[in-house]
Design a protein around this motif. Structure first.
Motif, short mmCIF file in Angstrom:
data_model
loop_
_atom_site.label_atom_id
_atom_site.label_comp_id
_atom_site.label_asym_id
_atom_site.label_seq_id
_atom_site.Cartn_x
_atom_site.Cartn_y
_atom_site.Cartn_z
N VAL A 127 -6.74 3.71 -0.82
CA VAL A 127 -5.65 2.75 -0.61
C VAL A 127 -5.74 2.17 0.79
CG1 VAL A 127 -3.15 2.48 -0.38
CG2 VAL A 127 -4.08 3.78 -2.28
N ARG A 128 -5.97 3.03 1.78
CA ARG A 128 -6.07 2.56 3.18
C ARG A 128 -7.21 1.58 3.37
NH1 ARG A 128 -3.65 7.17 6.11
NH2 ARG A 128 -1.48 6.72 5.60
N LYS A 129 -8.31 1.79 2.62
CA LYS A 129 -9.47 0.91 2.77
C LYS A 129 -9.30 -0.39 1.99
CE LYS A 129 -12.36 2.95 5.44
NZ LYS A 129 -12.96 2.29 6.58
N LEU A 181 0.67 4.27 -2.61
CA LEU A 181 0.45 5.65 -2.19
C LEU A 181 1.50 6.57 -2.79
CD1 LEU A 181 -0.51 5.77 1.58
CD2 LEU A 181 -1.77 6.63 -0.38
N PHE A 209 -7.44 -1.24 -3.58
CA PHE A 209 -6.55 -1.66 -4.66
C PHE A 209 -5.86 -2.98 -4.35
CE2 PHE A 209 -6.77 2.95 -4.99
CZ PHE A 209 -7.12 3.09 -6.31
N SER A 268 -7.23 25.32 -7.20
CA SER A 268 -6.70 24.09 -7.83
C SER A 268 -5.90 23.28 -6.80
CB SER A 268 -5.85 24.44 -9.04
OG SER A 268 -4.56 24.85 -8.62
N LEU A 269 -5.21 24.00 -5.91
CA LEU A 269 -4.45 23.28 -4.89
C LEU A 269 -5.39 22.53 -3.96
CD1 LEU A 269 -1.55 25.67 -3.86
CD2 LEU A 269 -1.51 23.68 -5.36
N PRO A 319 -5.12 28.76 -5.62
CA PRO A 319 -5.43 28.07 -4.37
C PRO A 319 -6.59 27.08 -4.53
CG PRO A 319 -5.09 30.36 -3.93
CD PRO A 319 -5.05 30.20 -5.42
N ARG A 331 0.83 -1.21 0.00
CA ARG A 331 0.00 0.00 0.00
C ARG A 331 0.86 1.25 0.00
NH1 ARG A 331 -4.77 -1.46 4.26
NH2 ARG A 331 -5.77 -3.05 3.00
N LEU A 345 -0.22 12.42 -9.13
CA LEU A 345 -1.05 13.62 -8.99
C LEU A 345 -0.19 14.87 -8.87
CD1 LEU A 345 -3.73 12.20 -6.55
CD2 LEU A 345 -4.13 12.99 -8.87
N PHE A 350 -7.59 9.47 -2.71
CA PHE A 350 -6.71 8.35 -3.09
C PHE A 350 -6.17 7.64 -1.85
CE2 PHE A 350 -2.51 6.72 -4.37
CZ PHE A 350 -2.94 5.81 -5.31
N VAL A 351 -5.69 8.44 -0.88
CA VAL A 351 -5.16 7.85 0.35
C VAL A 351 -6.23 7.03 1.05
CG1 VAL A 351 -4.31 8.40 2.66
CG2 VAL A 351 -3.40 9.61 0.70
N LEU A 399 -6.50 19.49 -5.62
CA LEU A 399 -5.41 18.51 -5.59
C LEU A 399 -5.39 17.80 -4.24
CD1 LEU A 399 -2.83 17.34 -6.92
CD2 LEU A 399 -1.57 19.15 -5.79
N ALA A 453 -8.13 15.35 -4.12
CA ALA A 453 -7.85 14.15 -4.91
C ALA A 453 -6.89 13.23 -4.15
CB ALA A 453 -7.26 14.53 -6.26
N ILE A 454 -5.86 13.83 -3.57
CA ILE A 454 -4.89 13.02 -2.83
C ILE A 454 -5.56 12.37 -1.62
CG2 ILE A 454 -2.82 13.15 -1.37
CD1 ILE A 454 -1.60 15.00 -3.41
#
Lengths: 771, 59
Positions: free
Chosen positions: B26-28, A152, B31, B11-12, B9, A148, A159, B22-23, B15, B18-19
């Motif tokens: 992945v933690r759940k 990550l 993937f 767009s940041l 700001p 993982r 991104l 994603f985190v 971002l 989105a991160i």
């Protein structure tokens, strides 16, 4: 079943299929993409899984019960995972179940107060998936966490790099410098903000690797990668602070992303390979059945066995320790230790070795050696020693890389000194642009990109690559040493000749023997498996270690040793008789694998010398050598002899590839420059090898050699390009002619060319595999 | 160009969003296995199948 008649190979498979139907899980058959494994009739004894000490080590408490991760063999496609998942979730007391076909792992969460683990595993075993212990709960968790974490990193790099690129675009497109200074600096600081986590979080593996390499005082690939990323990043930071002409944040971020992608791909290919070998490692709860003084039996952990104990070994089980046989007679298959596939007869007092498999009858063993004193442990130690003394193959990448880094640093210092003397005001700027333009991005992409492509192609071919440096060894190999039994030949014997006596018809003799052997589980029975059974045998009795007796067509027949069947001196062949008179003599021989000849010829055409080293007798080895284009054939080789043979070749300057399958080959597999183990072979042999063939086709070896050589060629081309580009750019940078746009363009184009070149490996391979 | 002070700001923040997503994924363990879950939807639930049949007869 479903109105259609299905035939099953055994009652085990039929029971499994019946259960699947009755549980309304029949969709398994329409979902699966690979045929299932054969289900054993005898289910293994799983009570050992309920032991407290085992659960304490391998399961961990979660809300509502315990959770454990297991390995299983026989999971062939996603439908198997689906079936396991459903089958487990139907059981009462299971609150969580999951199976992953790629890694062969099953996760079970259950409530111990409602159901025992062994009951659940019984269900799995009944469906044909035998459970094995994974490396412990902590280790399993770490493995998942690690996976993982890499994902990550890759996601954040992706991104972040995308966003950095967008922001840099705005700066790039400002051709005529109309942008106000404040806006430009605002953009630069925002880019800096986005780029920082990419370089330091996502790129951490490279930075850590660089630090490790520096501590060992050696310049390798990670140093190259880390120095180029840091260069681009730090140079941009300096330029941002002093309001310089150009920043390269996008280069740093994209570079980390691309390299991370290549590395994750390569790791995935190797990770899948090694988790499959893990699944083959078959660690079970190590239990032995000990006989107490009063004759009753108890299950004890392997570690509590002591010299002098008496253990009972059931048919098909492995002996837990070295010992002496207590029964009058037993048969053990020692293929793991000696490579000899035929079971060995033992009489009372003869030594029995740990790891050998009991055949035909259960046996009782008085233990003489335990733990590290056993022959098995000695072999394991030999493997470790051989691995440690493997001659290092100088890695091309590291050599070129370290030369390059050293040259670059020297050039930078020289130029800085030169410009200080010539024009002190421009010295810093010129040195910086030199470092950026000759940033070894393309150079450090050259190897990972090629390796990622090759590992993918190898996995598709059916060659699992376990160690990173195996490919390079394979490309350089000059000699191939083959083991005989199980590698060049198949394990089961075949019938090559029948001699008949007393007016017996050969076909009739084979038919009678086939009828007698039909229900026997003896390895010899495989030789007659292809014969159509026309007779019916009744009253078959097995005479341990001697042969079979039964009635066929109104007569009593004996099949076995010459002494048993025909009252003649034993000559090691199989005889058919009536107990006194001989009627037929069967010549059984190991069969050469069908593609062995072709593979040997292909290897010869690739310029490799072929050797055969076998534990078998001279005549068997010579017979085999006469049928293959081999350079040398060595008979009666022990593990130590084989290792000495390989060492001898290595001393003469050869790079040796070893192909083997047995445990007896494990030390030499570990000692050779590159080694390939057969997928059906011993687990320890696979652990010792660099590569494992998943399908038993020897033709994959020449194919893998070709691929390895092509990879090496591509890597060299990539290096040539990357170094050539740098040599071209260097004079321009030295004279201070390099504009920022030119530097960025050069860097991007050279990286792109290198990656595309590496991708050719994938495309070429795909066409070859399909043909 | 003052609008940039808001857009960038923004767009940041996107971002960061989105991160974060994603985190979380992945933690759940979203993937961890990319193959088996895909098969789940290929199989109708037996109970639903019966219900659907009843509906067909009724209609």
């Amino acid at each position: 079943m479903d109105g259609a008649t299905q035939s099953f190979c055994c009652t085990g498979c039929a029971a499994a299929a019946q259960w699947i139907r009755s549980a309304e899980l029949g969709d398994y058959y329409s979902l699966r993409s690979a045929a299932g494994a054969r289900v054993d009739v005898d289910l293994p004894d799983l009570t050992g899984w309920d032991r407290e000490d085992l659960l304490a080590e391998h399961a961990f408490p979660v809300a509502g019960g315990l959770e454990i991760t297991l390995l299983t063999d026989g999971m062939r496609c996603a439908a198997c995972a689906w079936l396991i998942d459903r089958a487990l979730q139907r059981e009462h007391g299971v609150f969580d179940a999951g199976a992953n076909a790629v890694t062969g792992r099953v996760r079970i969460g259950w409530d111990p107060s409602q159901i025992r683990l062994s009951q659940l595993l019984q269900r799995l075993a009944m469906l044909g998936y035998r459970p094995y212990l994974a490396g412990g709960a902590v280790h399993e968790r770490e493995r998942l966490q690690e996976r993982r974490r890499w994902l990550l990193r890759l996601g954040i790099a992706g991104l972040g790099a995308m966003q950095t690129m967008m922001l840099s675009e705005a700066l790039f497109l400002d051709f005529h410098h109309h942008m106000a200074w404040s806006t430009r600096d605002f953009f630069r600081w925002v880019t800096f903000l986005v780029c920082t986590p990419v370089v330091f979080y996502a790129g951490w593996p490279f930075l850590a690797g660089c630090w490790r390499e520096l501590k060992q005082r050696y310049l390798g690939m990670d140093t190259l990668v880390a120095s180029s990323t840091l260069l681009a990043y730090l140079a941009s930071m300096v330029e941002t602070l002093r309001g310089g002409a150009h920043v390269w944040y996008d280069a740093a971020a994209m570079f980390v992303f691309l390299l991370l992608g290549a590395r994750v791909l390569e790791q995935r290919a190797r990770g899948i390979a090694s988790s499959q070998v893990d699944a083959l490692a078959r660690a079970r709860p190590s239990l032995a059945v000990r006989e107490r003084a009063d004759g009753t039996r108890e299950s004890v952990p392997l570690t509590s066995l002591q010299v002098g104990d008496v253990v009972c070994v059931a048919v098909g089980e492995t002996a837990p320790a070295d010992g002496a046989l207590h029964d009058a007679h037993a048969v053990f298959e020692e293929a793991l230790l000696t490579g000899e596939s035929r079971p060995v007869d033992k009489s009372a007092g003869e030594p029995v070795y740990a790891g050998t498999i009991c055949r035909e009858t259960p046996a009782r063993i008085g233990i003489t050696q335990v733990g590290s004193g056993t022959r098995l442990s000695q072999l394991t130690r030999l493997v470790e020693q051989a691995q440690a003394h493997r001659p290092p193959i100088a890695r091309l990448a590291d050599r070129v890389g370290s030369l390059f880094v050293a040259a670059l640093l020297a050039a930078a210092v020289l130029i800085y000194v030169g410009w200080r003397w010539y024009d002190p005001s421009r010295a810093f700027e010129v040195t910086l642009s030199l470092l950026v333009i000759s940033c070894p991005c393309a150079l450090s992409l050259a190897v990972p990109a090629a390796l990622a492509a090759t590992h993918g192609a190898l996995a598709r071919m059916g060659v699992l690559s376990l160690r990173p440096d195996g490919l390079e060894g394979l490309a350089k190999a000059t000699d191939v040493v083959f083991d005989k039994t199980g590698t060049l030949t198949q394990v089961q014997p075949t019938l090559v000749d029948v001699q008949t006596f007393a007016g017996m018809n050969p076909d009739e003799a084979i038919a009678i023997a086939a009828a007698l052997e039909r229900d026997s589980r003896h390895p010899i029975a495989a030789a007659f498996a292809a014969v159509a059974v026309t007779h019916h045998a009744t009253g078959i009795r097995l005479h341990e270690g001697q042969g079979l007796r039964g009635r066929v067509a109104e007569a009593t027949w004996y099949l076995g040793h010459a002494r048993f069947a025909a009252d003649r001196p034993d000559d090691g062949q199989l005889w058919l008789g009536d107990g006194h008179q001989a009627f037929a003599r069967f010549m059984l021989q190991e069969r050469l694998r069908p593609e062995a000849r072709e593979a040997a010829q292909a290897l010869r055409q690739l310029g490799l010398r072929i050797h055969v080293a076998s534990g078998d007798g001279e005549s068997a080895v010579q017979r085999l050598a006469s049928r293959l284009p081999v350079e040398q054939a060595h008979a009666r080789q022990t593990s130590e002899d084989k290792l000495a043979l390989v060492r001898g070749l290595q001393e003469k300057g050869s790079v040796v590839a070893m192909v083997g399958d047995g445990l007896n080959d494990a030390p030499v597999l570990a000692g050779a420059d590159v080694s390939i183990a057969m997928g059906e072979g011993a687990a320890l042999a696979q652990r010792a090898a660099d590569m494992v063939l998943t399908a038993p086709s020897l033709m994959r070896i020449p194919a893998a050699v070709e691929l390895a050589r092509r990879t090496q060629r591509i890597i060299r081309q990539n290096f040539a390009w990357a170094v050539g580009y740098n040599l071209l750019a260097l004079p321009l940078a030295i004279t201070g002619q390099v504009t920022p746009a030119l530097a960025a363009l050069g860097m991007a184009v050279s990286s792109l060319i290198v990656t595309t070149n590496a991708l050719r490996l994938m495309r070429l391979k795909a066409s070859k595999v399909s043909s | 160009m003052i609008i940039l002070l808001m857009l960038i700001p923004l767009s940041l923040m996107l971002l960061a969003l989105a991160i974060g997503a994603f985190v979380w994924a992945v933690r759940k363990g979203q993937f961890d296995d990319m193959e088996t879950p895909a098969l789940d939807i290929l199989r109708d639930d037996p109970v639903d199948r019966r219900a659907a049949k009843d509906r067909d007869h009724a209609g």
